[in-house]
Enzyme design. Structure first.
Site, PDB file in Angstrom:
ATOM      1  CD  GLU A   1      23.164  27.830 -20.210  1.00 14.79           C
ATOM      2  OE1 GLU A   1      23.114  26.639 -20.562  1.00 14.79           O
ATOM      3  OE2 GLU A   1      23.352  28.188 -19.020  1.00 14.79           O
TER       4      GLU A   1
ATOM      5  CG  HIS B   1      33.236  17.783 -23.364  1.00 13.13           C
ATOM      6  ND1 HIS B   1      34.119  17.974 -24.411  1.00 13.13           N
ATOM      7  CD2 HIS B   1      33.631  18.636 -22.392  1.00 13.13           C
ATOM      8  CE1 HIS B   1      35.016  18.890 -24.076  1.00 13.13           C
ATOM      9  NE2 HIS B   1      34.735  19.305 -22.855  1.00 13.13           N
TER      10      HIS B   1
ATOM     11  CG  HIS C   1      32.323  28.787 -14.030  1.00 16.73           C
ATOM     12  ND1 HIS C   1      30.967  28.969 -14.121  1.00 16.73           N
ATOM     13  CD2 HIS C   1      32.591  27.709 -14.797  1.00 16.73           C
ATOM     14  CE1 HIS C   1      30.446  28.034 -14.908  1.00 16.73           C
ATOM     15  NE2 HIS C   1      31.409  27.261 -15.328  1.00 16.73           N
TER      16      HIS C   1
ATOM     17  CG  ASP D   1      34.435  16.239 -27.471  1.00 17.66           C
ATOM     18  OD1 ASP D   1      35.540  16.793 -27.604  1.00 17.66           O
ATOM     19  OD2 ASP D   1      33.597  16.584 -26.620  1.00 17.66           O
TER      20      ASP D   1
ATOM     21  CB  SER E   1      27.871  29.896 -17.618  1.00 21.13           C
ATOM     22  OG  SER E   1      27.570  28.751 -16.849  1.00 21.13           O
TER      23      SER E   1
END
Length: 461
Positions: A362, A21, A354, A118, A359
């Site tokens: 990307e 974060h 995962h 956040d 990820s």
């Protein structure tokens, strides 16, 4: 640290100091600080996080870091319970952030003009009201997981009695607006399954109720990825802004850690699209028997691989695996890999992951299909999206790695026959959309300009 003569506005940034974060939020703050050099940004997080993010305080420009207490009593050792550190932080966070703002206003000599936070820090909406400033929230994951949180009450109302029912996790629902279908078992824990009263679940539920008050909500995505979800969330939130993928726009990309284990040079000798890149992030580690299953499948299928696996986990690999695959050139196991650079390399044909949101994005931005093995949080619903909605991934059979299931997954994505053609075509199409989104006049480019206007107003020149 008087800045009133040089700076026109003062934006306070509240980080949720866990996992990825803080660096994600800071990457946006750096973009904003570059776009608005006459605005000073006070970045609030715990001492431990700030030490990592700001190793050299002399190079921060118009970003100033401030430490707040993490809630841990002095000398306290975490017992290892899930979210224990999060719960202790949340117990003190509201007062700590208030105290921090007062200190920063006095230090810098300017009142706060905007709160940028956040989204998990839902309580800061009240502070923004007290200060009479815009409240801007950052959701670090995808539109799919934000939507399931926002519609928690709707989901609970329909499925309140299902907990404990046999097979109910495999039920597929079309209840969530903008999401055609989703498997109930892939919805985040704390919404209908798990401990609905835990501090983490309570925090997420309260967040969902407060977010419509935000002046703007921004996420690390691009709106062409989820047009129906984007349309729905835009109807319930003010200024719902997709401003990613971050790895395509962040200037920090070029400042990433050096390729200390020579991953890129190793990839240079591999055929295009032939290598499996394997990484489960910094937190998720498959149990030892699954690590063995992956290794056995790689050798069985003779799949070239680059595997980012921490040293203490490498001991679980089959006897002689590291030596055999290194000698015959089949694979390379490293403690860390420069993931964005690796995924962008033409040799990579699949990403075994995962399914964490960073990820996933990307991989999409690099045009690489995935094999997903989700663990917790938003990973299961991300895996649902990449496999069932976007059609750019295979999900491991039965939810965990077995030798046979991993062999099948590798074959389904890496095969040179027609079975993987559609996956590769859809992945390339999404990559093209992602790159167009961040180009001048692309959707993410325009949305970021809107974010600049909301956060800093007329102080961007």
């Amino acid at each position: 640290m008087e800045m009133t003569g040089e700076h026109k506005k003062h934006v306070a940034v509240f980080a949720f100091p866990f996992a990825s974060h803080p660096p994600l939020l800071l990457s946006v703050v750096r973009r904003l600080a570059s776009a608005a050099p006459t605005v000073v940004f006070s970045f609030f997080s715990t001492h431990r996080t700030n030490q990592t993010l700001f190793p050299d305080t002399s190079c921060c420009g118009n970003i100033v870091s401030y430490d707040i207490h993490d809630g841990l009593p002095e000398g306290y050792l975490l017992p290892g319970k899930l979210h224990e550190d999060v719960n202790l932080f949340l117990a003190v966070a509201e007062e700590e952030f208030k105290r921090g703002v007062e200190a920063a206003e006095k230090d810098i000599g300017m009142k706060i003009s905007c709160l940028m936070v956040d989204a998990f820090l839902w309580f800061s909406a009240d502070l923004a009201d007290e200060l009479n400033v815009p409240w801007v929230a950052f959701w670090t994951a995808g539109a799919c997981s934000l939507s399931t949180h926002f519609y928690t009450d709707l989901i609970r109302q329909k499925y309140a009695q299902i907990k404990g029912s046999t097979g109910v996790e495999d039920e597929v629902t079309n209840l969530i607006p903008g999401l055609l279908t989703v498997r109930l078992g892939d919805i985040q824990s704390g919404i209908i399954f798990g401990d609905l009263k835990s501090p983490f679940a309570t925090m997420a539920h309260k967040m969902a109720g407060v977010l419509p008050r935000a002046t703007a909500i921004f996420i690390n995505s691009f709106q062409e990825l989820d047009p129906d979800l984007t349309k729905n969330l835009s109807s319930v939130f003010n200024n719902f802004l997709s401003i990613g993928p971050f790895n395509l726009v962040s200037k920090q990309k070029s400042q990433s850690k050096a390729d200390e284990f020579s991953c890129i040079s190793w990839l240079e000798n591999k055929k295009p699209g032939s290598v499996a890149y394997i990484s489960f992030g910094t937190v998720c580690i498959p149990p030892p028997h699954e690590l063995v299953a992956i290794a056995e499948a790689l050798e069985e299928t003779k799949t070239s691989f680059l595997w980012s696996l921490k040293k203490d986990s490498q001991k679980h690999l089959p006897s002689g695996f590291l030596e055999r695959t290194a000698i015959n050139g089949l694979g390379k196991v490293v403690p860390w890999a420069p993931q964005v650079q690796v995924l962008e390399h033409c040799a990579i044909g699949v990403f075994v992951t995962h399914g964490g949101w960073n990820s996933v994005l990307e991989s999409i931005a690099s045009g690489v299909p995935m094999i997903c093995r989700p663990f917790y949080g938003d990973q299961p619903i991300n895996a649902w999206m990449v496999e069932r909605v976007w059609g750019i991934a295979a999900r491991v059979e039965g939810g965990s790695f077995t030798k046979l299931g991993t062999c099948r997954a590798l074959d389904s994505v890496l095969s040179i026959d027609g079975s993987s053609k559609g996956v590769k075509e859809r992945t390339k199409a999404l990559k093209d959309l992602a790159h167009k989104a961040v180009e001048p006049n692309g959707s993410s480019y325009r949305n970021f300009k809107t974010l600049v206007d909301v956060v800093v107003g007329g102080a961007s020149s």
